[in-house]
Design an enzyme around this catalytic site. Structure first.
Site, PDB file in Angstrom:
ATOM      1  N   ASP A 217       0.842  -1.199   0.000  1.00 44.98           N
ATOM      2  CA  ASP A 217       0.000   0.000   0.000  1.00 44.98           C
ATOM      3  C   ASP A 217       0.876   1.248   0.000  1.00 44.98           C
ATOM      4  O   ASP A 217       1.895   1.316   0.669  1.00 44.98           O
ATOM      5  CB  ASP A 217      -0.974   0.012   1.178  1.00 44.98           C
ATOM      6  CG  ASP A 217      -0.304  -0.080   2.541  1.00 44.98           C
ATOM      7  OD1 ASP A 217       0.629  -0.900   2.694  1.00 44.98           O
ATOM      8  OD2 ASP A 217      -0.717   0.656   3.465  1.00 44.98           O
ATOM      9  N   SER A 218       0.482   2.229  -0.800  1.00 38.54           N
ATOM     10  CA  SER A 218       1.166   3.510  -0.937  1.00 38.54           C
ATOM     11  C   SER A 218       2.628   3.293  -1.349  1.00 38.54           C
ATOM     12  O   SER A 218       2.891   2.739  -2.407  1.00 38.54           O
ATOM     13  CB  SER A 218       1.048   4.313   0.361  1.00 38.54           C
ATOM     14  OG  SER A 218       1.404   5.666   0.161  1.00 38.54           O
ATOM     15  N   ALA A 219       3.594   3.691  -0.504  1.00 40.81           N
ATOM     16  CA  ALA A 219       5.000   3.459  -0.860  1.00 40.81           C
ATOM     17  C   ALA A 219       5.286   1.974  -1.010  1.00 40.81           C
ATOM     18  O   ALA A 219       6.127   1.567  -1.824  1.00 40.81           O
ATOM     19  CB  ALA A 219       5.920   4.065   0.200  1.00 40.81           C
ATOM     20  N   HIS A 351      -6.631   8.689   0.790  1.00 46.77           N
ATOM     21  CA  HIS A 351      -5.531   7.811   0.385  1.00 46.77           C
ATOM     22  C   HIS A 351      -5.427   6.599   1.311  1.00 46.77           C
ATOM     23  O   HIS A 351      -5.583   6.712   2.524  1.00 46.77           O
ATOM     24  CB  HIS A 351      -4.233   8.622   0.427  1.00 46.77           C
ATOM     25  CG  HIS A 351      -3.003   7.830   0.116  1.00 46.77           C
ATOM     26  ND1 HIS A 351      -2.763   7.261  -1.109  1.00 46.77           N
ATOM     27  CD2 HIS A 351      -1.921   7.510   0.883  1.00 46.77           C
ATOM     28  CE1 HIS A 351      -1.608   6.646  -1.109  1.00 46.77           C
ATOM     29  NE2 HIS A 351      -1.070   6.768   0.099  1.00 46.77           N
TER      30      HIS A 351
END
Length: 389
Positions: A217-219, A351
Site C-alpha cells: 500500500d502507498s509506498a 488515500h
C-alpha cells in the site's frame, strides 16, 4: 547538492516546535471535531471519515516538520511468535553467481543487503514442510520514511483482513526506511530488502513462486512495482521467478509530481496527503545526483515508465484521494504495454483505505476491495503455472 533538513528537525527548534504542537493540540482537536459537525464542511463524507482524515493530516504534518523517525529493532519483542529475522547471507549465497542482487541493486556500493525483521499476519505458516497454497508478501506504507509492520496499529487494517479473506499467511518485512541525514538508506536499500524477503520465501521456506502474491500500500505499492520490474528486467541474471499476482493499494506511482501540484489538487480537502510529505519522502529516498534522466529512475517512479510483465496486477484507488489520477494513468500505461490489469475504484475515502478502513469508518468499502482482490487472485492465480519452475 546537499539535502537540506527541516529547521524543526534540529534541536533546539525540534524541542520548541514539539512543545508548541503539544500545547495547542487540545484546542486544534476541539476545533476539528466542531468544524466537521455540519455536513457542508465534509465534502460528501461522514463526520468520522472527515475527522480521522484531518487528524492524520495533522500527524503527518508534525512528523514531516520534525522528520520523525520510526524506531526499528531486529529483536522479536512482543511479536515473538510472529517474528522472523531474515538474514540475506543465510537465505542465499550473495557472492555466488547468479546473485539475486544485481543491476540497480548495486548502484551504491555503500548500500548492501542487510538483515530484515519481518512479521506474520495472522500467524506463521505450518512448519510441517508443506508449503501453503498461498502466501502474501506485503510491504507497508509511509512514503519510505515512516511506518512499520510490528503491530497491527503500524500495519493497519488491511494485512490482517487480507490474511483472513484469502485464508493465508501474510508476511510483512520492515524494509529500511530512508532519511536525509544518512544517504546509505536511500534507494536501493528498500528494494534490496524486498528481494531478500522474496528469496526467503522461495529458498528458505521453499514456497513455489506461483503461491506467492506481492502486495503493497502507498509506498509499499511503489516497492512492489519496483520488485516486479527488477524481476522482469534482471530475471535472467538473478533467476528470480514471477510471483502469482501483484496487489497495489493506492500505490505511490509518480514521485515526480511537484509538491505545489499536490497541494492544489481538487481532492486536497478530502485527503490527508500534502506536498511537504511528498518532498520529505522523495528527497530521502532518491539517491544523490539522481533526476528523471537517470538510468534507473524508473525504479523509483514507475508512472510514465511502464513495462510489460506477465504477472496480473490489481490496483485499488479512491476517487477522493490526491493520487487517484496517477493510479488511473499507471493502470492504463501498464495495459497499453500488454499487462493484465484490473483497476478497482471506490467513490469515497482518502488515500490508502487498505491501511485505514477501520479508522475512517469505511469497513464496507474495505471489505469490498479485499473481496475483489480475492476474486482477482482466484481468477488469475494459475496464469503463471506454466511459466514457473
Amino acid at each position: 547538492m546537499a539535502i537540506q533538513r527541516s529547521q524543526f528537525a534540529k534541536h533546539p527548534f525540534k524541542f520548541l516546535f514539539t512543545t508548541w504542537f503539544l500545547a495547542v493540540l487540545p484546542f486544534r482537536l476541539a476545533g476539528i471535531v466542531i468544524y466537521y459537525l455540519p455536513s457542508a464542511t465534509r465534502a460528501n463524507r461522514s463526520w468520522r471519515q472527515a475527522v480521522a482524515t484531518k487528524l492524520l493530516n495533522l500527524w503527518f504534518k508534525f512528523a514531516t516538520a520534525v522528520e520523525f523517525r520510526t524506531p526499528k529493532s531486529l529483536n522479536p519483542g512482543a511479536e515473538a511468535d510472529r517474528f522472523v529475522l531474515i538474514d540475506p547471507d543465510k537465505v542465499v549465497d550473495i557472492t555466488s553467481s547468479p546473485s539475486p542482487y544485481t543491476g540497480p541493486l548495486t548502484t551504491n556500493p555503500a548500500i548492501k543487503p542487510a538483515k530484515v525483521a519481518a512479521f506474520w499476519y495472522e500467524s506463521p505458516p505450518p512448519t510441517d514442510g508443506t508449503p501453503p497454497p498461498l502466501v502474501v508478501l506485503h510491504f507497508h506504507a509511509g512514503a519510505y520514511v515512516l511506518g512499520g509492520a510490528r503491530t497491527a496499529m503500524e500495519a493497519g487494517w488491511g494485512p490482517l483482513a487480507l490474511s483472513k479473506k484469502l485464508t493465508c499467511p501474510v508476511l510483512m518485512p520492515e524494509y529500511r526506511l530512508s532519511n536525509k541525514s544518512d544517504r546509505s538508506t536511500s534507494f536501493p536499500a528498500a528494494l534490496q530488502d524486498a528481494v531478500t524477503a522474496y528469496t526467503y520465501l522461495l529458498h528458505t521456506l521453499n514456497i513455489p513462486a506461483r503461491n506467492i502474491i506481492l502486495s503493497g500500500d502507498s509506498a509499499g505499492g511503489n516497492l512492489v512495482v519496483a520488485l516486479l520490474r527488477y524481476i522482469t528486467e534482471s530475471g535472467e541474471q538473478t533467476l528470480l521467478p514471477n510471483p502469482r499476482a501483484a496487489l497495489l493499494w493506492s500505490p505511490w506511482a509518480d514521485l515526480t509530481t511537484p509538491a505545489g501540484e499536490i497541494d492544489a489538487h481538487r481532492n486536497v480537502h478530502s485527503d490527508f496527503l500534502f506536498g511537504g510529505l511528498r518532498d520529505w519522502g522523495v528527497e530521502s529516498y532518491t539517491p544523490d545526483g539522481w533526476d528523471i534522466s537517470s538510468p534507473y529512475h524508473s525504479n523509483i517512479s514507475p508512472a510514465g515508465h511502464e513495462f510489460r510483465t506477465s504477472v496480473p496486477i490489481f490496483i485499488q484507488t479512491s476517487k477522493q484521494e490526491i493520487l487517484y489520477d496517477s493510479h488511473v494513468a499507471l493502470a492504463r500505461g501498464m495495459q497499453d504495454v500488454g499487462c493484465s490489469v484490473e483497476l478497482v475504484e471506490i467513490e469515497t475515502g482518502p488515500h490508502d483505505v487498505f491501511l485505514g478502513a477501520e479508522l475512517f469508518g469505511l469497513l464496507e468499502d474495505g471489505n469490498e476491495i479485499i473481496g475483489r482482490a480475492n476474486e482477482f487472485v482466484l481468477r488469475h492465480g494459475d496464469a503463471q503455472e506454466g511459466s514457473q519452475g
